[in-house]
Design a protein around this motif. Structure first.
Motif: not given
Length: 240
Positions: A61-63, A75-81, A103-106, A119-122
């Motif tokens: 997921x991070x990749x 959205x589903x990818x970021x929600x799952x993580x 890095x991926x979340x930023x 979701x990335x920030x959270x």
């Protein structure tokens, strides 16, 4: 083959940009929707979180966050993580940190979708929160160097100052920066002034759901004398 390994394999498949009807894309979205249902209660299923991470699927997921075009990230990818990282289990958070997640979340902060930005920030906040619990508030944050090496603090600060960033994300950005700068002096004076100003405004807003977090961030920042001086301007009192 275990279902977790299967998930990792399917999440690792490259998707052709814009290929909305792709079977692989639909499979990935189905996996994320399954994870959302599985992890929606933060207090249970940490064993499943552990298996998912150890299978390599969390890294997959991070990749995606790190390497895909932003418009292809749903959205589903970021929600799952986000739900994967939404746990008070410090061992799970430590496992996630070993995956170099920032890095991926930023990158998600650059997405045009405000839900994915949020979701990335959270997720960044939740991971650093797990790390911060392991140390005293008088010690610097153990994950600071990891985020700083990516110019991550500056990226979050820039995100906070955008005109189109939501009020919630502006507040959470300031809180996240405040946590990372625990007991540490700001090299950027303008950042110190503006982050502390944002945090104080959250604390003074009785209806803000992030008030407790903002108060905690101010207490952590106040372990540094320069920060404490800035916080106490205009007679502002730091409460525990």
């Amino acid at each position: 083959m275990s279902p977790w390994i299967e998930m990792c394999k399917d999440l690792s498949k490259p998707i052709v940009s814009g290929q909305e009807g792709s079977i692989d894309l639909q499979r990935q979205i189905e996996i994320c929707e399954y994870l959302i249902e599985l992890f929606k209660d933060s207090k249970i299923n940490d064993e499943y979180r552990n298996r998912f991470i150890l299978s390599g699927a969390a890294k997959a997921l991070l990749n995606i966050f790190q390497n895909w075009k932003l418009e292809d990230i749903k959205e589903q990818y970021s929600e799952a993580f986000f739900l994967l990282a939404y746990t008070s289990n410090e061992e799970i958070i430590q496992l996630l940190f070993t995956l170099n997640p920032f890095k991926g979340l930023l990158n998600l902060l650059e997405h045009s979708n405000i839900i994915i930005q949020k979701r990335g920030l959270e997720s960044i906040f939740n991971i650093q929160l797990g790390g911060s619990r392991s140390k005293s508030k008088t010690e610097v944050h153990p994950y600071f160097d990891a985020i700083a090496s990516l110019v991550g603090i500056e990226k979050i600060y820039e995100f906070m100052n955008r005109n189109n960033t939501t009020k919630y994300c502006k507040d959470l950005s300031a809180i996240t920066i405040g946590y990372f700068y625990r007991a540490r002096n700001y090299e950027n004076v303008d950042m110190r002034i503006n982050v502390i100003k944002q945090l104080k405004s959250v604390v003074q807003d009785q209806n803000n759901s992030l008030k407790v977090n903002a108060k905690s961030a101010l207490n952590k920042l106040a372990q540094n004398t320069d920060n404490k001086t800035e916080i106490e301007k205009d007679g502002f009192l730091i409460s525990e």
